[in-house]
Scaffold this motif. Sequence first.
Motif, PDB file in Angstrom:
ATOM      1  N   ILE A 322       0.827  -1.311  -0.098  1.00 47.53           N
ATOM      2  CA  ILE A 322      -0.004  -0.040   0.041  1.00 47.53           C
ATOM      3  C   ILE A 322       0.937   1.100   0.282  1.00 47.53           C
ATOM      4  O   ILE A 322       1.673   1.402   1.118  1.00 47.53           O
ATOM      5  CB  ILE A 322      -0.871   0.065   1.194  1.00 47.53           C
ATOM      6  CG1 ILE A 322      -1.774  -1.372   1.168  1.00 47.53           C
ATOM      7  CG2 ILE A 322      -1.912   1.355   1.070  1.00 47.53           C
ATOM      8  CD1 ILE A 322      -2.552  -1.318   0.106  1.00 47.53           C
ATOM      9  N   PRO A 323       0.798   2.140  -1.052  1.00 49.60           N
ATOM     10  CA  PRO A 323       1.489   3.353  -0.913  1.00 49.60           C
ATOM     11  C   PRO A 323       1.289   4.215   0.279  1.00 49.60           C
ATOM     12  O   PRO A 323       0.189   4.344   0.872  1.00 49.60           O
ATOM     13  CB  PRO A 323       1.175   3.894  -2.262  1.00 49.60           C
ATOM     14  CG  PRO A 323       0.298   2.898  -3.224  1.00 49.60           C
ATOM     15  CD  PRO A 323      -0.286   2.009  -2.080  1.00 49.60           C
ATOM     16  N   GLN A 324       2.560   4.876   0.493  1.00 48.38           N
ATOM     17  CA  GLN A 324       2.274   5.805   1.610  1.00 48.38           C
ATOM     18  C   GLN A 324       1.199   7.062   1.383  1.00 48.38           C
ATOM     19  O   GLN A 324       0.478   7.395   2.206  1.00 48.38           O
ATOM     20  CB  GLN A 324       3.808   6.499   1.875  1.00 48.38           C
ATOM     21  CG  GLN A 324       3.856   7.233   3.064  1.00 48.38           C
ATOM     22  CD  GLN A 324       3.657   6.519   4.319  1.00 48.38           C
ATOM     23  OE1 GLN A 324       3.846   5.288   4.458  1.00 48.38           O
ATOM     24  NE2 GLN A 324       3.290   7.044   5.449  1.00 48.38           N
ATOM     25  N   THR A 325       1.425   7.187   0.044  1.00 46.18           N
ATOM     26  CA  THR A 325       0.253   8.346  -0.288  1.00 46.18           C
ATOM     27  C   THR A 325      -1.186   8.010   0.225  1.00 46.18           C
ATOM     28  O   THR A 325      -1.994   8.715   0.451  1.00 46.18           O
ATOM     29  CB  THR A 325       0.236   8.463  -1.667  1.00 46.18           C
ATOM     30  OG1 THR A 325      -0.045   7.387  -2.401  1.00 46.18           O
ATOM     31  CG2 THR A 325       1.552   9.313  -2.065  1.00 46.18           C
ATOM     32  N   VAL A 326      -1.693   6.568   0.149  1.00 45.04           N
ATOM     33  CA  VAL A 326      -2.879   6.240   0.587  1.00 45.04           C
ATOM     34  C   VAL A 326      -2.952   5.971   2.061  1.00 45.04           C
ATOM     35  O   VAL A 326      -3.777   6.211   2.754  1.00 45.04           O
ATOM     36  CB  VAL A 326      -3.016   4.819  -0.020  1.00 45.04           C
ATOM     37  CG1 VAL A 326      -4.464   3.900   0.408  1.00 45.04           C
ATOM     38  CG2 VAL A 326      -2.996   4.873  -1.628  1.00 45.04           C
ATOM     39  N   MET A 327      -1.918   5.527   2.679  1.00 41.02           N
ATOM     40  CA  MET A 327      -1.628   5.264   4.025  1.00 41.02           C
ATOM     41  C   MET A 327      -1.865   6.374   4.825  1.00 41.02           C
ATOM     42  O   MET A 327      -2.669   6.425   5.956  1.00 41.02           O
ATOM     43  CB  MET A 327      -0.459   4.637   4.484  1.00 41.02           C
ATOM     44  CG  MET A 327      -0.012   3.202   4.050  1.00 41.02           C
ATOM     45  SD  MET A 327      -1.229   2.032   4.579  1.00 41.02           S
ATOM     46  CE  MET A 327      -0.696   1.935   6.445  1.00 41.02           C
ATOM     47  N   VAL A 328      -1.484   7.613   4.441  1.00 36.85           N
ATOM     48  CA  VAL A 328      -1.556   8.938   5.298  1.00 36.85           C
ATOM     49  C   VAL A 328      -3.086   9.395   4.998  1.00 36.85           C
ATOM     50  O   VAL A 328      -3.367  10.055   6.006  1.00 36.85           O
ATOM     51  CB  VAL A 328      -0.624   9.982   4.672  1.00 36.85           C
ATOM     52  CG1 VAL A 328       0.905   9.339   4.726  1.00 36.85           C
ATOM     53  CG2 VAL A 328      -0.938  10.371   3.280  1.00 36.85           C
ATOM     54  N   GLN A 329      -3.724   8.830   4.091  1.00 37.17           N
ATOM     55  CA  GLN A 329      -5.274   9.298   4.139  1.00 37.17           C
ATOM     56  C   GLN A 329      -6.302   8.486   4.813  1.00 37.17           C
ATOM     57  O   GLN A 329      -7.314   8.776   4.839  1.00 37.17           O
ATOM     58  CB  GLN A 329      -5.618   9.246   2.559  1.00 37.17           C
ATOM     59  CG  GLN A 329      -4.867  10.084   1.665  1.00 37.17           C
ATOM     60  CD  GLN A 329      -5.307  10.100   0.389  1.00 37.17           C
ATOM     61  OE1 GLN A 329      -6.468  10.364   0.050  1.00 37.17           O
ATOM     62  NE2 GLN A 329      -4.515   9.552  -0.678  1.00 37.17           N
ATOM     63  N   ALA A 330      -5.593   7.263   5.215  1.00 36.65           N
ATOM     64  CA  ALA A 330      -6.301   6.120   5.784  1.00 36.65           C
ATOM     65  C   ALA A 330      -7.086   6.580   6.932  1.00 36.65           C
ATOM     66  O   ALA A 330      -6.371   7.395   7.969  1.00 36.65           O
ATOM     67  CB  ALA A 330      -5.706   4.872   5.765  1.00 36.65           C
ATOM     68  N   THR A 331      -8.367   6.259   7.219  1.00 33.44           N
ATOM     69  CA  THR A 331      -8.983   6.592   8.700  1.00 33.44           C
ATOM     70  C   THR A 331      -8.933   5.372   9.401  1.00 33.44           C
ATOM     71  O   THR A 331      -8.962   5.452  10.698  1.00 33.44           O
ATOM     72  CB  THR A 331     -10.496   6.933   8.425  1.00 33.44           C
ATOM     73  OG1 THR A 331     -11.122   5.776   7.484  1.00 33.44           O
ATOM     74  CG2 THR A 331     -10.531   8.345   7.433  1.00 33.44           C
ATOM     75  N   GLU A 332      -8.645   4.327   8.845  1.00 35.56           N
ATOM     76  CA  GLU A 332      -8.316   2.950   9.755  1.00 35.56           C
ATOM     77  C   GLU A 332      -7.570   1.840   8.903  1.00 35.56           C
ATOM     78  O   GLU A 332      -7.711   1.845   7.645  1.00 35.56           O
ATOM     79  CB  GLU A 332      -9.854   2.495   9.929  1.00 35.56           C
ATOM     80  CG  GLU A 332      -9.945   0.988  10.637  1.00 35.56           C
ATOM     81  CD  GLU A 332     -11.170   0.570  11.069  1.00 35.56           C
ATOM     82  OE1 GLU A 332     -11.341  -0.679  11.720  1.00 35.56           O
ATOM     83  OE2 GLU A 332     -12.319   1.173  10.451  1.00 35.56           O
ATOM     84  N   VAL A 333      -6.602   1.559   9.819  1.00 31.99           N
ATOM     85  CA  VAL A 333      -5.808   0.481   9.051  1.00 31.99           C
ATOM     86  C   VAL A 333      -5.827  -0.878   9.836  1.00 31.99           C
ATOM     87  O   VAL A 333      -5.727  -0.834  11.141  1.00 31.99           O
ATOM     88  CB  VAL A 333      -4.391   0.950   9.077  1.00 31.99           C
ATOM     89  CG1 VAL A 333      -3.299  -0.350   8.368  1.00 31.99           C
ATOM     90  CG2 VAL A 333      -4.227   2.107   8.383  1.00 31.99           C
TER      91      VAL A 333
END
Length: 335
Positions: A322-333
């Motif tokens: 999962i790219p960091q660009t997506v991870m920083v937007q995630a509300t839950e992981v």
Amino acid sequence: MTRWVPRRTFLYALPLVAVILAGFCLSHVAKAEQSTAPRRIGVLVVSFSPESKEAQAFRQGLRDAGYTEGRDLVLEWRFSAGNYDLVPRQAAELVQSNVDLIVADTTVAAQAAKRATSTIPIVMAFVADPISAGLVGSLAHPGGNITGLSMMIPDVSAKRLQLLKEIVPRLARVSVLWNPNSPFHAKVIEELKVASPTLAIDLNFISVQKPEDIEPGFQTAIRAHADALYIIEEPVIYTNRKTLLDLLAKARLPAIFPVRQFVVDGGLVCYGTNFEDLFRRSAGYVDKILKGGKPGTLPVEQPVKFDLVVNLKTAKALGLTIPQTVMVQATEVIR
């Protein structure tokens, strides 16, 4: 001169007076009981069961507004588990039981409720596009007996497709599962067709109208050499999500979903409105209407919370990072 009345007359009159007084008292008691009787709220749900977290959020919203279930309110649930054929009958049942108000969770439920009554107030919990669906005249001035919450937010469909491209860089072909019977799916498909060329993605559309269509639809996607699946909001698929998730896992095929629970149950990623928040906010409309508000004058509100949930375990099983660009937007992981 004072007229003499036989004592017998008073004796005969006493029972009549007692009857009148008793009737008067009983009438006032009945009115008092009526004024304190719990209000009856019909809840017509296609996607989320009465035991779901979304339904619990609705109950919490009622508690936050000061209501106690059983004392102030009685909730009459009708749940069709994604079966559209049941919804009109369930809506009619709620109307016949003389509920004070109906809460409907989807476009299909809200349309069925509207066809069943033009007088009982209806609150939309999360209807995709209430204007195109013919439910309200406008968001600012709904008119009629319906108001509530809309999911009509532009660019959500394109945002999902873009996220999928970021997560699966080799993405070239995407199969979209949709239901021609769902009132707003045609609009989503138009948005996807506009967005896909800029992302260099070819789309094919697979109809899923009933649970039995899920596996054949999935096999159609496999034959089309799809690199991933795109799932539009759909009660039929949501209530039978285990079937789809099992097929995806066996084929090691990524997919993007509209609802968080797909990802909690093993899906890769979801992006969409937070349904718990919408259901909770619908309780505020119930409160306003029970206090005398008119649905036609209460503006329709839109989402303020969105879910971007990523399942890292699923990503690892699919061989994806999962790219960091997506991870920083995630509300839950989910790890």
